[in-house]
Design a protein around this motif. Structure first.
Motif, PDB file in Angstrom:
ATOM      1  N   GLU A  19      47.138 -71.579  16.397  1.00 22.47           N
ATOM      2  CA  GLU A  19      46.569 -72.920  16.411  1.00 22.47           C
ATOM      3  C   GLU A  19      45.800 -73.216  15.127  1.00 22.47           C
ATOM      4  N   SER A  20      45.018 -72.219  14.649  1.00 21.90           N
ATOM      5  CA  SER A  20      44.254 -72.453  13.421  1.00 21.90           C
ATOM      6  C   SER A  20      45.140 -72.405  12.188  1.00 21.90           C
ATOM      7  N   ARG A  21      46.242 -71.647  12.255  1.00 24.18           N
ATOM      8  CA  ARG A  21      47.117 -71.495  11.091  1.00 24.18           C
ATOM      9  C   ARG A  21      47.771 -72.821  10.710  1.00 24.18           C
ATOM     10  N   LYS A  22      47.979 -73.687  11.676  1.00 24.93           N
ATOM     11  CA  LYS A  22      48.661 -74.948  11.379  1.00 24.93           C
ATOM     12  C   LYS A  22      47.792 -75.878  10.538  1.00 24.93           C
ATOM     13  N   PHE A  23      46.470 -75.596  10.452  1.00 21.11           N
ATOM     14  CA  PHE A  23      45.573 -76.427   9.650  1.00 21.11           C
ATOM     15  C   PHE A  23      45.380 -75.888   8.233  1.00 21.11           C
ATOM     16  N   ASP A  24      46.063 -74.793   7.883  1.00 18.25           N
ATOM     17  CA  ASP A  24      45.886 -74.185   6.551  1.00 18.25           C
ATOM     18  C   ASP A  24      46.137 -75.176   5.419  1.00 18.25           C
ATOM     19  N   ASP A  25      47.323 -75.775   5.429  1.00 14.91           N
ATOM     20  CA  ASP A  25      47.701 -76.668   4.332  1.00 14.91           C
ATOM     21  C   ASP A  25      46.783 -77.888   4.260  1.00 14.91           C
ATOM     22  N   LEU A  26      46.411 -78.401   5.423  1.00 16.53           N
ATOM     23  CA  LEU A  26      45.538 -79.568   5.458  1.00 16.53           C
ATOM     24  C   LEU A  26      44.170 -79.219   4.864  1.00 16.53           C
ATOM     25  N   ALA A  27      43.630 -78.061   5.227  1.00 17.21           N
ATOM     26  CA  ALA A  27      42.321 -77.647   4.709  1.00 17.21           C
ATOM     27  C   ALA A  27      42.369 -77.458   3.198  1.00 17.21           C
ATOM     28  N   LYS A  28      43.459 -76.881   2.701  1.00 15.27           N
ATOM     29  CA  LYS A  28      43.594 -76.677   1.251  1.00 15.27           C
ATOM     30  C   LYS A  28      43.682 -78.016   0.516  1.00 15.27           C
ATOM     31  N   THR A  29      44.379 -78.974   1.113  1.00 19.83           N
ATOM     32  CA  THR A  29      44.470 -80.311   0.515  1.00 19.83           C
ATOM     33  C   THR A  29      43.096 -80.964   0.459  1.00 19.83           C
ATOM     34  N   ILE A  30      42.329 -80.814   1.543  1.00 17.94           N
ATOM     35  CA  ILE A  30      40.987 -81.397   1.605  1.00 17.94           C
ATOM     36  C   ILE A  30      40.091 -80.799   0.520  1.00 17.94           C
ATOM     37  N   VAL A  31      40.117 -79.471   0.381  1.00 13.96           N
ATOM     38  CA  VAL A  31      39.275 -78.797  -0.614  1.00 13.96           C
ATOM     39  C   VAL A  31      39.694 -79.200  -2.028  1.00 13.96           C
ATOM     40  N   LYS A  32      40.993 -79.351  -2.235  1.00 13.48           N
ATOM     41  CA  LYS A  32      41.467 -79.786  -3.557  1.00 13.48           C
ATOM     42  C   LYS A  32      40.908 -81.157  -3.906  1.00 13.48           C
TER      43      LYS A  32
ATOM     44  N   GLU B 232      37.794 -70.162  -1.036  1.00 12.12           N
ATOM     45  CA  GLU B 232      38.365 -69.642   0.208  1.00 12.12           C
ATOM     46  C   GLU B 232      37.388 -69.795   1.376  1.00 12.12           C
ATOM     47  N   GLU B 233      36.112 -69.601   1.108  1.00 11.48           N
ATOM     48  CA  GLU B 233      35.123 -69.716   2.185  1.00 11.48           C
ATOM     49  C   GLU B 233      35.056 -71.145   2.713  1.00 11.48           C
ATOM     50  N   LEU B 234      35.095 -72.124   1.811  1.00  9.39           N
ATOM     51  CA  LEU B 234      35.073 -73.523   2.234  1.00  9.39           C
ATOM     52  C   LEU B 234      36.343 -73.876   2.995  1.00  9.39           C
ATOM     53  N   ILE B 235      37.482 -73.367   2.537  1.00  4.28           N
ATOM     54  CA  ILE B 235      38.757 -73.600   3.233  1.00  4.28           C
ATOM     55  C   ILE B 235      38.680 -73.083   4.664  1.00  4.28           C
ATOM     56  N   GLN B 236      38.155 -71.858   4.830  1.00  2.07           N
ATOM     57  CA  GLN B 236      38.077 -71.264   6.168  1.00  2.07           C
ATOM     58  C   GLN B 236      37.131 -72.056   7.067  1.00  2.07           C
ATOM     59  N   CYS B 237      36.038 -72.552   6.505  1.00  2.82           N
ATOM     60  CA  CYS B 237      35.097 -73.355   7.298  1.00  2.82           C
ATOM     61  C   CYS B 237      35.755 -74.650   7.787  1.00  2.82           C
ATOM     62  N   ILE B 238      36.550 -75.260   6.910  1.00  6.51           N
ATOM     63  CA  ILE B 238      37.210 -76.514   7.293  1.00  6.51           C
ATOM     64  C   ILE B 238      38.298 -76.250   8.334  1.00  6.51           C
ATOM     65  N   ILE B 239      39.030 -75.151   8.200  1.00  8.27           N
ATOM     66  CA  ILE B 239      40.018 -74.769   9.224  1.00  8.27           C
ATOM     67  C   ILE B 239      39.328 -74.627  10.578  1.00  8.27           C
ATOM     68  N   TRP B 240      38.178 -73.966  10.545  1.00 11.43           N
ATOM     69  CA  TRP B 240      37.414 -73.762  11.782  1.00 11.43           C
ATOM     70  C   TRP B 240      37.015 -75.096  12.399  1.00 11.43           C
TER      71      TRP B 240
ATOM     72  N   THR C 149      40.119 -76.876  13.817  1.00 11.45           N
ATOM     73  CA  THR C 149      40.621 -76.196  15.016  1.00 11.45           C
ATOM     74  C   THR C 149      39.811 -76.581  16.243  1.00 11.45           C
ATOM     75  N   TYR C 150      38.487 -76.517  16.115  1.00 12.95           N
ATOM     76  CA  TYR C 150      37.650 -76.808  17.278  1.00 12.95           C
ATOM     77  C   TYR C 150      37.562 -78.293  17.580  1.00 12.95           C
ATOM     78  N   ALA C 151      37.704 -79.115  16.558  1.00 10.83           N
ATOM     79  CA  ALA C 151      37.716 -80.562  16.810  1.00 10.83           C
ATOM     80  C   ALA C 151      38.938 -80.955  17.626  1.00 10.83           C
ATOM     81  N   SER C 152      40.047 -80.220  17.413  1.00 11.42           N
ATOM     82  CA  SER C 152      41.281 -80.538  18.141  1.00 11.42           C
ATOM     83  C   SER C 152      41.150 -80.242  19.631  1.00 11.42           C
ATOM     84  N   LYS C 153      40.120 -79.412  19.994  1.00 15.82           N
ATOM     85  CA  LYS C 153      39.941 -79.049  21.403  1.00 15.82           C
ATOM     86  C   LYS C 153      38.974 -79.982  22.116  1.00 15.82           C
TER      87      LYS C 153
END
Length: 711
Positions: A341-354, A368-376, A379-383
């Protein structure tokens, strides 16, 4: 004193006297001399003492003896208050002096008894055939009395491996016992005599390419060259790498080295007709290693795997491989394990950080730390209410931006999140804003941050402990990755953009990137050495204090003939950036991370650096790795497309480095004015060599600028 000697003696006599004096230095003095000539910067007596295992008084005594020798060569030791000790020599003289010390260190007569015994063991165990005592004594040059006394020590050492030594007069000296024990003894003595750093290099380099500066082990290196060639360790190491791929699990460096060395000794001994007996493997439990794997390894070494005499060999190798991958694996636990579930947000998080990096700070690019925080957060917002209902309400509330950063991020990120059909966009942007502010604070507080690669051969727990200590004690460094020494050898890309390698193992010639050797427990001396080596806590940390208004300077003073290359070829913009960046790196004007920063800025902002038709001026911010004011320039025979609508393609490329922003305005305007004139661009492009380019640039008008007075 020097002048008097030259008046009395001819140069050849003085040179002979100098060589004699150097060879007569004690082993401690030679160690101090080698340590000094191996460095390009001053070093304290305390650091020399700690690194060489000597006392301060021994170091000072050695320095006095070295000073007395060097005067014959027209050289002196520089004693710099508050800086340290330094010997300033050109590269050729350094090389000659190192050769002189190392060649003299192969004299066996300077060894003590314990070292002589280890050398005898190495010769007896690692020779291609059994040698008589007379031949062994001739090789070593040991006196009769010492030789026979040492032999008793050799017997005792072999007995600890349940091996016996037969040494009858005029008959070959033989080691008797279980073949597996003999192999263990060979492996033990080679590792003890040569050291892990040498053996690691031998696993990946040809013998002639191995770097060694330890004069105390020179005689062992010299005597071991034939056996190291016979073991063919680079081939064995590749076999171990293949096993790691098959088992999907990397080994600890120690297990990796030991398995590599065993494979070399196994193949070497089998080819000499020495096989493991069946009784040696009677008590070994059956293992699950595939039979084909063992058979293929033997065949790869040119050994007949179907030979019935090798049944025990195959059984033991099967067992050894299984044990290595059962207890010696290096499976790293990722700090941010991801589910589907979190892996599907990888590309989106990288685009946001860019996008954040593009508008707020380029230093956040690939954070990388900011990317992981945004993925997190995504992921939880989707729930929704199921997990974080207190934050991500199911109802969309019109929240006011809490600060300017959040207001900017709403304009940037709302279209991206909306297109991705993300719910609770305002709440998510508010959370991302908090993470961004924290990331910005980290970037700005670490304006002198250095990118380092961490090599730790002691295992995962120790590696993470060391990384934690580095992050706590030296926040100015960014540990980009933790790798094994063999990952480093086989993946050149790991060091891209790294300013240095911090390693718990000496790496020798394995890589050209600067190495900082530390203890796994990270002592105070290690921390001090890291800071000094990376320019942290020095004048690099506050550029403004290092520069002051001085006098008018022109572009010719910023460019020098060593930072210009003409008629080059490049495949793409990244290649161009790398080439002009390395010219600055070669004169120590930047840290390697500055090249990475220029690459990232191009990815972020596109061809902003194309300043005139066919001309690009590449640069990054002072805080991204600039050391001093410098410009490099290359011309390209075949132009490269950078993507600029008006000024493509590029065939003149420059890279600019300045440790303070004020110099950007003064010098860059000078460059813009010069290259805005079409004839100037044509002349530079058609210049035959760097000297021609220098002549052209000398015609630029003098401008008011600031000069570096720190260095």
């Amino acid at each position: 004193m020097k002048k008097t000697l030259k008046c009395i003696l001819d140069s050849s006599t003085i040179e002979k006297m100098f060589q004699k004096l150097i060879t007569c230095l004690s082993s401690n003095s030679k160690k101090v001399l080698m340590a000094l000539i191996s460095r390009d910067d001053p070093v304290s007596a305390q650091h020399l003492a700690d690194s060489l295992g000597l006392s301060i008084s021994q170091v000072r005594y050695s320095i006095k003896k070295i000073q007395a020798c060097l005067i014959f060569n027209g050289t002196d030791i520089q004693l710099k208050p508050n800086e340290g000790i330094q010997i300033i020599l050109d590269k050729e003289t350094k090389s000659e002096l190192l050769d002189l010390i190392q060649n003299n260190s192969q004299d066996i007569t300077i060894l003590n008894q314990e070292e002589r015994v280890r050398l005898l063991l190495q010769i007896i165990l690692a020779s291609r055939k059994d040698l008589p005592q007379s031949e062994i004594r001739a090789i070593t040059g040991i006196s009769y009395t010492s030789f026979y006394r040492d032999f008793e020590k050799v017997r005792s050492w072999l007995n600890s491996f349940s091996l016996t030594l037969t040494a009858k007069r005029n008959a070959p000296v033989c080691v008797l016992g279980d073949e597996l024990k003999i192999r263990e003894a060979i492996q033990a003595i080679l590792l003890q005599n040569l050291g892990q750093d040498y053996v690691i290099q031998a696993c990946v380099l040809a013998v002639e390419d191995i770097d060694f500066n330890d004069i105390e082990r020179s005689v062992f290196y010299f005597q071991a060259q034939d056996i190291i060639r016979d073991l063919n360790l680079p081939h064995c190491e590749q076999t171990v790498r293949n096993l790691e791929v098959q088992y999907h699990s990397p080994l600890f460096d120690q297990a990796h080295v030991e398995l590599t060395v065993y494979l070399g000794i196994m193949a070497y001994r089998i080819k000499l007709g020495k096989y493991i007996s069946k009784t040696a493997v009677d008590n070994i439990k059956e293992c699950n290693t595939e039979v084909d794997i063992v058979a293929n390894i033997l065949k790869d070494f040119g050994i007949d795997a179907d030979d019935p005499a090798l049944a025990a060999e195959k059984e033991y190798l099967n067992y050894l491989i299984a044990q290595c991958f059962l207890y010696g694996t290096n499976e790293q636990q990722h700090p941010h394990p991801q589910n589907d579930e979190s892996r599907k947000f990888d590309d989106l998080a990288k685009t946001i950080v860019k996008e954040i990096a593009k508008y707020l700070h380029a230093g956040l690019y690939e954070d990388e730390e900011l990317i992981q925080c945004i993925i997190w957060e995504l992921t939880y917002a989707s729930k929704g209410k199921q997990t974080r209902g207190d934050i991500y309400d199911s109802s969309e509330k019109e929240l006011k931006p809490a600060n300017n950063t959040e207001q900017i991020l709403r304009k940037i990120l709302f279209p991206i999140l909306n297109e991705a059909r993300i719910q609770h966009i305002n709440q998510i942007i508010s959370a991302i804003s908090n993470h961004t502010l924290a990331a910005l604070e980290k970037v700005r507080s670490s304006s002198c941050q250095r990118r380092v690669l961490l090599v730790c051969g002691a295992g995962v727990a120790t590696a993470f402990s060391l990384r934690s200590q580095l992050n706590t004690l030296i926040p100015e460094i960014d540990v980009v990755e933790m790798v094994s020494v063999f990952d480093l050898v086989h993946n050149d890309g790991l060091v891209d953009g790294c300013d240095a390698i911090i390693s718990t193992l000496p790496l020798g010639n394995i890589t050209e990137v600067p190495q900082i050797h530390v203890n796994a427990m990270l002592s105070k001396e290690d921390v001090s050495n890291i800071r000094k080596s990376l320019g942290i806590g020095t004048h690099f940390q506050d550029f403004s204090t290092s520069f002051q208004v001085n006098r008018p300077i022109n572009l010719q003073e910023v460019v020098n003939i060593h930072t210009i290359k003409t008629h080059q070829t490049a495949e793409n913009p990244a290649d161009v950036i790398d080439q002009v960046g390395r010219l600055l790196l070669d004169i120590d004007a930047i840290w390697p991370s500055y090249i990475k920063a220029m690459q990232n800025l191009y990815k972020l902002y596109g061809p902003y650096m194309v300043i005139a038709p066919n001309t690009a001026l590449l640069h990054a911010g002072p805080e991204m790795g600039s050391k001093k004011l410098a410009i490099s320039l290359i011309t390209l025979d075949t132009p490269v497309q950078f993507g600029h609508a008006l000024y493509d393609p590029v065939n003149i490329a420059m890279a600019f480095s300045s440790p303070v922003n004020s110099v950007h305005t003064n010098i860059l305007s000078d460059v813009f004015n010069f290259f805005a004139i079409p004839q100037n661009r044509i002349n530079v492009l058609h210049a035959k060599d760097p000297a021609d380019v220098m002549t052209l640039l000398s015609n630029i008008e003098v401008v008011e600028a600031v000069g570096n007075t720190a260095g």
